[in-house]
Design a protein around this motif. Sequence first.
Motif, PDB file in Angstrom:
ATOM      1  N   TRP A 735       0.695  -1.270   0.101  1.00 28.02           N
ATOM      2  CA  TRP A 735      -0.313   0.119  -0.151  1.00 28.02           C
ATOM      3  C   TRP A 735       0.813   1.176  -0.094  1.00 28.02           C
ATOM      4  CZ3 TRP A 735      -5.109   0.612  -0.785  1.00 28.02           C
ATOM      5  CH2 TRP A 735      -5.695   1.825  -0.395  1.00 28.02           C
ATOM      6  N   HIS A 736       2.043   1.157   0.662  1.00 32.86           N
ATOM      7  CA  HIS A 736       3.099   2.337   0.846  1.00 32.86           C
ATOM      8  C   HIS A 736       3.903   2.421  -0.120  1.00 32.86           C
ATOM      9  CE1 HIS A 736       1.352   3.576   4.712  1.00 32.86           C
ATOM     10  NE2 HIS A 736       0.804   2.077   4.815  1.00 32.86           N
ATOM     11  N   ASP A 737       3.853   1.833  -1.420  1.00 29.69           N
ATOM     12  CA  ASP A 737       4.772   1.601  -2.384  1.00 29.69           C
ATOM     13  C   ASP A 737       4.365   2.950  -3.182  1.00 29.69           C
ATOM     14  OD1 ASP A 737       7.167   0.112  -3.739  1.00 29.69           O
ATOM     15  OD2 ASP A 737       5.829   1.195  -5.366  1.00 29.69           O
ATOM     16  N   ASN A 738       5.123   3.647  -3.682  1.00 31.74           N
ATOM     17  CA  ASN A 738       4.995   4.837  -4.310  1.00 31.74           C
ATOM     18  C   ASN A 738       4.196   4.586  -5.760  1.00 31.74           C
ATOM     19  OD1 ASN A 738       7.014   4.324  -5.991  1.00 31.74           O
ATOM     20  ND2 ASN A 738       8.158   5.988  -5.310  1.00 31.74           N
ATOM     21  N   LEU A 739       4.122   3.291  -6.121  1.00 32.02           N
ATOM     22  CA  LEU A 739       3.463   2.886  -7.459  1.00 32.02           C
ATOM     23  C   LEU A 739       1.936   3.344  -7.206  1.00 32.02           C
ATOM     24  CD1 LEU A 739       3.133   1.163  -9.838  1.00 32.02           C
ATOM     25  CD2 LEU A 739       2.479  -0.740  -8.434  1.00 32.02           C
ATOM     26  N   PHE A 740       1.579   3.237  -5.744  1.00 31.11           N
ATOM     27  CA  PHE A 740       0.060   3.649  -5.761  1.00 31.11           C
ATOM     28  C   PHE A 740      -0.104   5.003  -5.262  1.00 31.11           C
ATOM     29  CE2 PHE A 740       0.556  -0.740  -4.628  1.00 31.11           C
ATOM     30  CZ  PHE A 740      -0.175  -1.318  -5.533  1.00 31.11           C
ATOM     31  N   GLY A 741       1.018   5.907  -5.306  1.00 32.05           N
ATOM     32  CA  GLY A 741       1.323   7.372  -5.259  1.00 32.05           C
ATOM     33  C   GLY A 741       1.655   7.714  -4.020  1.00 32.05           C
ATOM     34  N   GLU A 742       1.692   8.940  -3.680  1.00 30.25           N
ATOM     35  CA  GLU A 742       2.192   9.557  -2.412  1.00 30.25           C
ATOM     36  C   GLU A 742       0.982   9.448  -1.312  1.00 30.25           C
ATOM     37  OE1 GLU A 742       5.259  10.767  -1.490  1.00 30.25           O
ATOM     38  OE2 GLU A 742       5.636   9.796  -3.534  1.00 30.25           O
ATOM     39  N   ARG A 743       1.671   9.060  -0.024  1.00 26.57           N
ATOM     40  CA  ARG A 743       0.706   8.654   1.057  1.00 26.57           C
ATOM     41  C   ARG A 743       0.844   9.620   2.195  1.00 26.57           C
ATOM     42  NH1 ARG A 743      -2.863   5.400  -0.746  1.00 26.57           N
ATOM     43  NH2 ARG A 743      -2.111   3.618  -1.930  1.00 26.57           N
ATOM     44  N   GLU A 744      -0.347  10.385   2.701  1.00 29.06           N
ATOM     45  CA  GLU A 744      -0.109  10.869   4.064  1.00 29.06           C
ATOM     46  C   GLU A 744       0.175   9.809   5.141  1.00 29.06           C
ATOM     47  OE1 GLU A 744      -1.240  14.122   4.618  1.00 29.06           O
ATOM     48  OE2 GLU A 744      -1.182  14.374   2.464  1.00 29.06           O
ATOM     49  N   GLU A 745       0.734  10.381   6.330  1.00 31.96           N
ATOM     50  CA  GLU A 745       0.925   9.596   7.372  1.00 31.96           C
ATOM     51  C   GLU A 745      -0.094   8.495   7.590  1.00 31.96           C
ATOM     52  OE1 GLU A 745       1.965  11.711  10.895  1.00 31.96           O
ATOM     53  OE2 GLU A 745       3.230  10.180  11.589  1.00 31.96           O
ATOM     54  N   LEU A 746      -1.170   8.881   7.812  1.00 34.35           N
ATOM     55  CA  LEU A 746      -2.502   8.220   8.182  1.00 34.35           C
ATOM     56  C   LEU A 746      -2.966   7.478   7.157  1.00 34.35           C
ATOM     57  CD1 LEU A 746      -3.894  10.429  11.063  1.00 34.35           C
ATOM     58  CD2 LEU A 746      -2.415   8.617  11.002  1.00 34.35           C
ATOM     59  N   ASP A 747      -2.676   7.626   5.791  1.00 35.40           N
ATOM     60  CA  ASP A 747      -3.109   7.035   5.002  1.00 35.40           C
ATOM     61  C   ASP A 747      -2.686   5.571   4.761  1.00 35.40           C
ATOM     62  OD1 ASP A 747      -4.043   5.906   2.433  1.00 35.40           O
ATOM     63  OD2 ASP A 747      -3.609   7.451   1.170  1.00 35.40           O
ATOM     64  N   CYS A 748      -3.359   4.416   5.558  1.00 29.10           N
ATOM     65  CA  CYS A 748      -2.828   3.114   5.645  1.00 29.10           C
ATOM     66  C   CYS A 748      -3.997   2.194   5.072  1.00 29.10           C
ATOM     67  CB  CYS A 748      -2.701   2.927   7.118  1.00 29.10           C
ATOM     68  SG  CYS A 748      -1.056   3.859   7.492  1.00 29.10           S
ATOM     69  N   CYS A 749      -3.387   1.128   4.523  1.00 28.00           N
ATOM     70  CA  CYS A 749      -4.279  -0.010   4.092  1.00 28.00           C
ATOM     71  C   CYS A 749      -5.305  -0.311   5.161  1.00 28.00           C
ATOM     72  CB  CYS A 749      -3.593  -1.113   3.711  1.00 28.00           C
ATOM     73  SG  CYS A 749      -4.493  -2.179   2.493  1.00 28.00           S
ATOM     74  N   ILE A 750      -4.956  -0.508   6.431  1.00 29.71           N
ATOM     75  CA  ILE A 750      -5.627  -0.981   7.448  1.00 29.71           C
ATOM     76  C   ILE A 750      -6.963   0.014   7.841  1.00 29.71           C
ATOM     77  CG2 ILE A 750      -4.345   0.664   9.453  1.00 29.71           C
ATOM     78  CD1 ILE A 750      -4.921  -1.848  11.453  1.00 29.71           C
ATOM     79  N   VAL A 751      -7.002   1.125   7.202  1.00 31.85           N
ATOM     80  CA  VAL A 751      -8.058   1.831   7.391  1.00 31.85           C
ATOM     81  C   VAL A 751      -8.857   2.212   6.046  1.00 31.85           C
ATOM     82  CG1 VAL A 751      -7.725   2.781   9.614  1.00 31.85           C
ATOM     83  CG2 VAL A 751      -6.720   3.809   7.749  1.00 31.85           C
ATOM     84  N   ALA A 752      -8.162   1.860   4.960  1.00 29.77           N
ATOM     85  CA  ALA A 752      -8.871   2.007   3.768  1.00 29.77           C
ATOM     86  C   ALA A 752     -10.127   1.518   3.637  1.00 29.77           C
ATOM     87  CB  ALA A 752      -8.007   1.525   2.655  1.00 29.77           C
ATOM     88  N   GLN A 753     -11.126   2.216   3.045  1.00 36.73           N
ATOM     89  CA  GLN A 753     -12.329   1.682   2.856  1.00 36.73           C
ATOM     90  C   GLN A 753     -12.539   0.785   1.802  1.00 36.73           C
ATOM     91  OE1 GLN A 753     -15.033   2.752   5.133  1.00 36.73           O
ATOM     92  NE2 GLN A 753     -12.752   3.070   6.193  1.00 36.73           N
ATOM     93  N   GLN A 754     -13.285  -0.435   2.006  1.00 38.98           N
ATOM     94  CA  GLN A 754     -13.464  -1.300   1.329  1.00 38.98           C
ATOM     95  C   GLN A 754     -14.383  -0.947  -0.205  1.00 38.98           C
ATOM     96  OE1 GLN A 754     -13.089  -4.629   0.909  1.00 38.98           O
ATOM     97  NE2 GLN A 754     -11.774  -4.750   2.964  1.00 38.98           N
ATOM     98  N   PRO A 755     -13.905  -1.393  -1.125  1.00 40.68           N
ATOM     99  CA  PRO A 755     -14.404  -1.028  -2.433  1.00 40.68           C
ATOM    100  C   PRO A 755     -15.881  -1.284  -2.589  1.00 40.68           C
ATOM    101  CG  PRO A 755     -13.079  -2.934  -2.778  1.00 40.68           C
ATOM    102  CD  PRO A 755     -12.798  -2.435  -1.302  1.00 40.68           C
TER     103      PRO A 755
END
Length: 914
Positions: A735-755
Amino acid sequence: MEIPKTYNPKETENKWYQYWMEHGFFKSVPDDREPYTIVIPPPNVTGVLHMGHMLNNTIQDVLVRRARMQGKNACWAPGTDHASIATEAKVVAMLKERGIAKKDLSREEFLNYAWEWKEKYGGIILEQLKKLGASCDWDRTRFTMDADMSEGVIDTFIHLYKKGWIYRGVRMVNWDPQGKTVVSDEEVIRKEVNQKLYYIRYEVVGLSEEVGARSGEQGDQQSVISNQLSASDEFLHLTPRTSYLTIATTRPETIMADAAICINPNDERYASFIGKKVLIPLINREIPIILDDYVEMDFGTGCLKVTPAHDLNDYNLGIKHHLPVIDILNDDGTLNEKAEILVGKDRFAARKEIAKLLEEAGNLEKIEEYKSQVGFSERTDAVIEPKLSMQWFCKMEEMAGPALDYVLNGEVKLIPDKFINTYKYWMENVKDWCISRQLWWGQQIPAWYLPNGQFVVAKTREEAFEEAKLLSPQLPDLKIEDLHQEEDVVDTWFSSWLWPISVFDPSFFSGKNSIGNADLQYYYPTNDLVTAPEILFFWVARMIMAGHEFKGEAPFKNVYLTGIVRDKLGRKMSKSLGNSPDPLDLIEKYGADGVRVGMLFSSPAGNDLMFDESHCEQGRNFANKIWNAFRLVKGWEVDQHLSNPNENAIAWFETRFNQALTEIEENFKQYRLSEALMATYKLVWDDFCAWYLEMVKPVYQQPIDAATHKATIQFFKNILKIVHPFMPFLTEELWHDNLFGEREELDCCIVAQQPVIGEINLKLLNEISTIKEVIAEIRNTRNMKQISPKEALPLAVKSNSEINYQTYQPILSKLGNLSEVSFTTEKIAGAVNFIAGTDEFFMELANNVDAEAERERIQKELSYLQGFLKSVNAKLSNERFVQNAKAEIVANEQQKKADAEAKIAILEEGLAAL
RNA sequence: GGGAGAUUAGCUCAGCUGGUUCAGAGCAUCUGCCUUACAAGCAGAGGGUCACUGGUUCGAACCCAGUAUCUCCCA
């Protein structure tokens, strides 16, 4: 930057667990979102992680993580219970090592050591859960003996006592002579053991001489006696002699506690003994012969010795017939002076000796081998002694009713529901709960004895003193120091039945605040409880009782019952068998994600899990597959000038994703976690990796167009989301690889919303499934003709359907490695051909068709189809079928008929063209 | 002894309201490939009297009865 070829879990796991903790992702505080709550079944504080915990906690974590990603305020409350017997045993062992005996310590001193032990060694298991990835809100960690938790336990005791639901009484209990404490029915493990059945003769008193002695049964047993007496049956009748009754028992050492001999009133063999008395061998105490149809005539000799002090059934019989209770055993299992003989001997030693004594006295008729169930203490493995003892009990009758209703009316769902029957049976046959334990580690019962033996129940000595003064005005000199607090503590389950309430608001039980604190109001009732069926009654049911009694509401909505983790041979995994892998070793070997997946692969709710390490290996491989898909996409270079040749592929995967997502959600709704996982697995491995990525991937070292790149990344992101609950570490890492873009500190997969599920285009799905069929046929042809995958081949399409093969030409060419795709309206003679759907395909190859082999192949397929058509026709020409079957089923059969006929026509043409 | 559940491919299991989503999945096996994301991989293939015997039905893996075997719970 070089990306390693395989995924390395070790590097990521600690890193992300730290990160999640530091950024408070596990933390939950009440807010205006919908709560999703699970309380952990508190593991024993002395425990270490075993496979059962792994399964149980993986399931909980999957549920919690998913809820978190659905936008709910997810709270998983962790903790441990104080496990009084187990912990006390550990502490005693620790003291022994230091040369200290428990009996030399005061209660306070002992408890100090116990807390020392707990602080030092307790709760290791919670640290181990972190390795698994458990996303518990650790700030909420509770221990059932925390001061406020304990206070709650005392409050509930007092509450129930005042209500008349706790009482003190003499009852038959399960006594553990080694732990020297009562254990509950549920802590007794019954095992079948080889025992001996001793046949013992009791002399009948005052039997007139002309009545013959008939000892025991007819037949072989009598012949044994006759032989021993060297006399015939007739002889017995004629000769004045002593008469006997013979009983069969596995416990000859308890004869001194006998209160009667019981026979069935319908048993004609013993009719002449009614109203007589017999003498207990060796001690010659007189006891009556009583009648009760409880005795089975065809078991043993049909005579039963009744020993109310040492057998539950005998005790009940004793009450019915007003028999005295003679308890001949000490707390440690040795015989006391009431036994008159063998005083001081251990019960098992006494059994051997008394057999000898009986034989010498001529009272032992014979000994038989006998298998029967014996209860053992779960904690000490000592043989449980049924014992009459003064204990504290909690009445179950009033609480069981509502607790049963919650389950029967579906307010509390058991998953799977086959457990409802068991639950119902238990609740309808519930016995009062013995809650006192003769231990120190636990909450001391708040009962205070007066010097005259009366007692009061109160929270403190001071309150007790006030009550005592009211109770005993005849004791004017009563001083507060004269009160003596009950030594016993309450059963550990008497703490843990409050768990779903007390983890949020331990002071709730004080009664000062009827709705509880903000946490309790927000999180209670919890959503799901994940636990083992073994404790359905003594934990789950009691939590429901407590929830109803104290909160007026069941503590959870769903109870997911896991199975037992067994080894390949079907044996329960246990320390003593040594057949259980160390969970932490497994994590080390396969990664936490791999092990989680491995645990879930074949664990439908309520079914035992036949654990096999190969499942974890499969889990690890899955992680690696995702890792490598990432490597592929990561390696692509984007050329902004390229147009998008993959519109079909992109549209297809999108619709396929939505379809899979629907399945996955449905599976989750039904708590079919292993199927949700399998659907996810197939979506990722088959649809995304094997088909989609292969469809869109550019030729080696060629760039990719921007639209495909963007779509692929979006798909990948969605995949990370749906995989996350199962494999939290790998997905967070990617999730944190820049392939998926820049991420804020709290932008984590654990709290990403389900599609969110989007549209499903069935036409496209069907068409691609035909295209996949075509590709499979091409590959198959290659395989059979031994043509290298590198060699490009031509394909001609004769379309008989709606499918526009022109638009699928890029996919066909790429996955089939085709040199050209042409279209034809005529069959191509001599070419290799196949059918997909109802469309025909031809491949002109250098070594074309072997006509004979081809004829055979077509003939075979033809005869299959003809047989198939025949059966369909049989159905359709059956009037009763057409009348009775639903319209759509008949229509379906007609469609089958049409399809079969079309295919048969094609095949027949092909045959003719050969 | 009483009760509950199970029996489907070599293994672990799906199979919903009886009917082409009906005989499936994953793993394992076999065959061919070290094809530039992955051999922890790729492409294919084989494999089943749905425990047995009856019954109900136009139609049964599915419903009913009995039998066998296994597991669990209770006594």
